[in-house]
Every structure is written in structure tokens, then in C-alpha cells.
Design a protein around this motif. Structure first.
Motif: not given
Length: 331
Positions: A266-283
Motif C-alpha cells: 500500500v505504500c505510495p512511495m514504494r518503500l518497505k515500512p518494516r525497514n530501518i529509518k534511513r532506508t525510509m528517507f522519503t517516507c
């Protein structure tokens, strides 16, 4: 003998969504801000008029005050002071508020207000129906169901809606952006009469072409790498280890086996929400992953595995990823 009382749900009442209505509230916020984005120039709430040579703010004319310098009524130092006080200072204050909000809560503006991001999500939904993928760059199709179990039928005929919708949004954006630079009633009057000026026609045509390509092929890339507003928000957010973040209960990761990674899909930015914060830079803090987890785990007595956390909980969420360093053997 005590009789057991069975609560009866009134007819016609809808069950509360598992996320407490968070996504419904976000949709309303996005719709309201999109309307504000379109109407702000019409009511002179915020725009710069190239014809008049000055800006408008909250219905009032906003001048830098350089006309007094041109007329010789103030010296160069006074002109510099007016530019700082009337132009640079308001921009710095507005930017400072945005950075402060981002430092504490992340890219809330992007996920809850930004008119571009609402277009991104809308086109994602229709493109998914046309191709099974929310983006042409997605490597594989998503599972054909929503987090609540509703099926999603993929059909290439949805392209006949997806493409005109993207072009329509691009046209609206081009026209609205032009009204931030020229008198809105002039622009809309010329369009309704079918007599736009040469410069208006060039601006709207070029804007529609460029934005159509962006909405169809690069909308996620723009949000990730090209949007300065989003980039500064992300930098501020990454600088605060206690900022609000999507936290994952990793000690309960086995519960994810009952799900189909709905939070990822469901992530519109195509991220992996269960990952570490620095991989979620564009959350963008849209919390769709949190809502999806709340939906898929609504029958789990231990509750969802994803939730917003801040402060020490945010630090702990990141620390859980840090693997212990191996001890050096004494020689």
C-alpha cells in the motif's frame, strides 16, 4: 439467573474502520488543501502578479518597498532593510516552521496536504487497476486484493481512464500555476472564451505536456529526488533520532506470516515500512502502512505490528536493527 446481554448493532450503522478513520481524515485534509491550492490565486491569498509587479498575501498587496528607493525617498541601506524585512524574513519564518514540523513529525506536509502527492496516490490507484502495478517501474504486479480482503480486478481498459486522468490533472496544474503569475480572472476568462494569449497558450501547453509525462512516468521519482520541499523535510527528519517514525515490533515478526506484506503493497512511495529509518528517507507519514497493518491484524489480540512511535520509542525502534558487534578474542 443472570441473563447474557448481546449488544445489537443498529441497522444502517457502518462499522468503524480499524484505523479509527485516520485515512478518511487524511483524504479530507488532502481534498481541502487541493481546493485551497486552486483557489488561493483567485482570492489573492498567495500569488505574484507579473502584470502589477507585486505579490498578494491574504488579500492584501505585498510590496518589497523598492519603489521608494527608485523615487529617492530612501537610501540603499533602507532598501536592503525592506527587502530583508518584507521578503526574506517571511520566507525564512515559513521555512523555519516547515522544518520544525518536519524535525518532529517527518514529511507530514507531503503525506497529508501536498496537492502533488494526492495526484500521485490517485494515479497509483488507477494505474494499479490497469496493470496490477502502481507504477510502470514496479517489477511485479501486486496481489489482487485490498488489506481488508476486498478483491481488486485488473483490466487494461482502465488505461482509458488512467491516461486522460493524468493529462487532465496536468492541464489543471498548468492553468493553476499560471494563475499564480497572472491575474486569475484574465486567465480563466481567456480560456472560457477560447482566446488565450500566445504566452498563455505556450505556458499551458508546455506545462500540460511536461506534467503529463511526470504524472505518468516519474511522479515517485519527483517526490524522491526532485522536490526541494520534500528533500528539506527529509533532511530535518533524519537529523532527529527521536522524531516520529513508523515503528515495527520485530519481536512479533512471526505474526506477519498471517499477512501478505500488505504494508509494503500500500505504500505510495514504494518503500518497505518494516525497514530501518534511513532506508525510509522519503517516507511521507501517510500512515497507509499502519492502517493496512491495523486492518490485517484486527483479529489479533496483541494488536498491529506497525504504529507511529516517537521519543525514546523511536530510538529503541532503530536500535533494534543494530546488530551486536562480535567480541574480539584476546591473543
Amino acid at each position: 439467573m443472570n441473563a447474557r446481554v448481546i449488544p445489537i448493532k443498529p441497522v444502517g450503522t457502518a462499522a468503524a474502520p480499524p484505523d479509527g478513520g485516520r485515512q478518511r481524515l487524511r483524504r479530507w485534509a488532502q481534498a481541502g488543501f487541493f481546493v485551497l491550492f486552486v483557489l488561493a490565486p483567485v482570492f489573492n491569498l498567495l500569488r505574484y502578479d507579473l502584470v502589477a509587479g507585486h505579490a498578494w498575501l491574504l488579500g492584501f498587496e505585498w510590496h518589497a518597498g523598492l519603489e521608494d528607493f527608485s523615487a529617492g525617498r530612501i537610501d540603499a541601506l533602507g532598501a536592503v532593510g525592506r527587502v530583508i524585512g518584507r521578503v526574506l524574513l517571511p520566507i525564512l519564518v515559513a521555512g523555519g516552521v516547515l522544518i520544525w514540523v518536519s524535525w518532529k513529525w517527518g514529511r507530514l506536509y507531503c503525506g497529508w496536504l501536498c496537492p502533488h502527492f494526492s495526484v500521485v496516490e490517485t494515479i497509483n490507484a488507477y494505474m494499479r487497476r490497469a496493470t496490477g502495478k502502481p507504477s510502470v517501474w514496479e517489477p511485479r504486479a501486486l496481489p489482487p486484493r485490498e488489506p481488508d480482503g476486498r478483491p481488486v480486478r485488473y483490466d487494461k481498459r482502465w488505461w482509458f481512464i488512467t491516461v486522460p486522468l493524468a493529462v487532465g490533472f496536468a492541464f489543471v496544474w498548468a492553468v493553476v500555476l499560471l494563475t499564480y503569475l497572472l491575474p486569475p480572472f484574465q486567465v480563466y476568462g481567456h480560456l472560457l472564451a477560447g482566446t488565450p494569449t500566445r504566452n498563455e497558450f505556450i505556458f499551458i501547453t508546455a506545462g500540460t505536456i511536461v506534467l503529463s509525462a511526470e504524472f505518468l512516468f516519474a511522479r515517485h521519482l519527483f517526490c524522491r529526488y526532485a522536490c526541494a520541499v520534500g528533500m528539506f523535510q527529509s533532511l530535518a527528519w533524519m537529523g532527529n533520532r527521536e522524531a516520529m517514525v513508523v515503528g515495527f515490533e520485530r519481536d512479533r515478526a512471526a505474526d506477519c506470516a498471517s499477512c501478505y506484506s500488505a504494508c509494503d503493497h500500500v505504500c505510495p512511495m514504494r518503500l518497505k515500512p518494516r525497514n530501518i529509518k534511513r532506508t525510509m528517507f522519503t517516507c511521507t507519514q501517510c500512515a497507509q502502512c499502519v492502517s493496512a497493518c491495523e486492518t490485517t491484524q484486527q483479529d489479533n489480540p496483541r494488536g498491529p505490528l506497525l504504529q507511529w512511535v516517537a521519543g525514546e520509542a523511536a530510538r529503541h525502534n532503530e536500535a533494534a536493527f543494530a546488530a551486536p558487534k562480535p567480541e574480539r578474542k584476546s591473543q
